[in-house]
Design a protein around this motif. Sequence first.
Motif, PDB file in Angstrom:
ATOM      1  N   LEU A   1      30.974  -2.347  49.787  1.00 12.31           N
ATOM      2  CA  LEU A   1      31.275  -0.903  49.873  1.00 12.31           C
ATOM      3  C   LEU A   1      30.322  -0.190  50.835  1.00 12.31           C
ATOM      4  O   LEU A   1      30.687   0.783  51.506  1.00 12.31           O
ATOM      5  CB  LEU A   1      31.188  -0.287  48.472  1.00 12.31           C
ATOM      6  CG  LEU A   1      31.555   1.185  48.298  1.00 12.31           C
ATOM      7  CD1 LEU A   1      33.027   1.439  48.669  1.00 12.31           C
ATOM      8  CD2 LEU A   1      31.306   1.632  46.854  1.00 12.31           C
ATOM      9  N   LYS A   2      29.060  -0.791  50.873  1.00 15.56           N
ATOM     10  CA  LYS A   2      28.042  -0.162  51.732  1.00 15.56           C
ATOM     11  C   LYS A   2      28.499  -0.082  53.191  1.00 15.56           C
ATOM     12  O   LYS A   2      28.191   0.865  53.910  1.00 15.56           O
ATOM     13  CB  LYS A   2      26.728  -0.957  51.669  1.00 15.56           C
ATOM     14  CG  LYS A   2      26.021  -0.813  50.340  1.00 15.56           C
ATOM     15  CD  LYS A   2      24.713  -1.604  50.342  1.00 15.56           C
ATOM     16  CE  LYS A   2      24.143  -1.622  48.940  1.00 15.56           C
ATOM     17  NZ  LYS A   2      23.397  -2.838  48.671  1.00 15.56           N
TER      18      LYS A   2
ATOM     19  N   LYS B   1      34.892   5.710  51.851  1.00 15.92           N
ATOM     20  CA  LYS B   1      34.062   5.343  50.682  1.00 15.92           C
ATOM     21  C   LYS B   1      34.559   5.949  49.365  1.00 15.92           C
ATOM     22  O   LYS B   1      34.654   5.240  48.363  1.00 15.92           O
ATOM     23  CB  LYS B   1      32.597   5.753  50.944  1.00 15.92           C
ATOM     24  CG  LYS B   1      31.783   4.568  51.386  1.00 15.92           C
ATOM     25  CD  LYS B   1      30.302   4.879  51.404  1.00 15.92           C
ATOM     26  CE  LYS B   1      29.612   3.670  52.007  1.00 15.92           C
ATOM     27  NZ  LYS B   1      28.458   4.025  52.785  1.00 15.92           N
TER      28      LYS B   1
ATOM     29  N   GLY C   1      35.572   3.420  46.598  1.00 18.98           N
ATOM     30  CA  GLY C   1      34.657   3.436  45.436  1.00 18.98           C
ATOM     31  C   GLY C   1      35.418   3.689  44.145  1.00 18.98           C
ATOM     32  O   GLY C   1      35.186   3.033  43.124  1.00 18.98           O
TER      33      GLY C   1
END
Length: 335
Positions: A46-47, A54, A58
């Motif tokens: 996800l980073k 995101k 997320g």
Amino acid sequence: MHAQIEDLRQRASADIGGVRDAASLEQFRITYLARKGAIALLFEALKSVPASEKPSVGKALNELRQQVQSLYDARREKLSTAGAAKRHIDTSLPPRRRWVGSQHPLTKTLDEIKSIFIAMGFAVADGPEIEDDYHNFGALNFPPDHPARDTQDTFFLGPTTLLRTHTSPVQIRVMESMPPPIRSIMPGRVYRNEAINARSYCMFHQIEGLCVDRGVTFSELKGTLIAFIKQFYGPNLQYRFRPTFFPFTEPSADIYITCFLCRGKGCRVCKQSGWLEILGCGMVDPNVFRAVGYEPEKYTGYAFGMGIERIALLRYGIDDIRLFFENDVRFLEQF
Ligand code: 2U9
């Protein structure tokens, strides 16, 4: 990323179906939910997702984690209740049967006979089952060539030691140990070298009695044994005494009662005679008194003997003596 999340969701949904025990459940947790599991790896990834995507990636990842966690929790719950169901105690089951012991029919018969004679003043004596020739035969006035001394009838353990063939040697030992008056019964095991079949066995039980004093008569023998017969078999029965021979008594008699199976008409058990032999008896032979050092001029006495198996077979209507010694609970629990 969304495609990867969707793929993982489907794999987890498929995998959870194969989880059947604690080990595969743990493998599922390691694969998907552990710190280095598939979901954690996606959170790592996800980073590097562009900032604009995101929030939605997320959110999808958090939903995935919750769903997989729910699959895991539900399966864990199911497995633990399945285990509990196995351990569940069904209180509607009937209880296991408790085995309550009962007395052996020979013990019952022997105890009843003993208590009748004890009430009439007889003491109970016992002695060794391994005997010597003198106490089993010689002192009882058996001549040296008597057929009972044959190895076909007696179990010899050595030239002069044997398994007692009757309980009479105990009465000899009682008389050797004390002067008259004697009034004792002797119950116990005896051994005979016989072929085993429904009617005879190599070991059985006898009860004998002996009464010695000054002036003991045949009338006393009759009075005592008739009193016994009436208590043991009932007050209204017919009996008869028939002369017979024993080496250790003179005169001697066998006592018969009316056959209680056919009431005297004649049947297989009484061999069509209408009578059953239940006891042997007689006045102690003077030679027996001489052997134990009693003066035959001073003392007289009577003696009797009966076989316990025979009495118990008749009393309970049992047709095979071997049943007494097989210890089959299906037989024993009937008493
Ligand atoms: C002494 C003197 C005499 C004991 C006796 C019998 C008659 C008798 C049999 C019954 C069936 C043996 O079990 S059985 O096969 N016994 O008939 N027994 S008088 O007489 C004695 C005992 C001891 C010193």
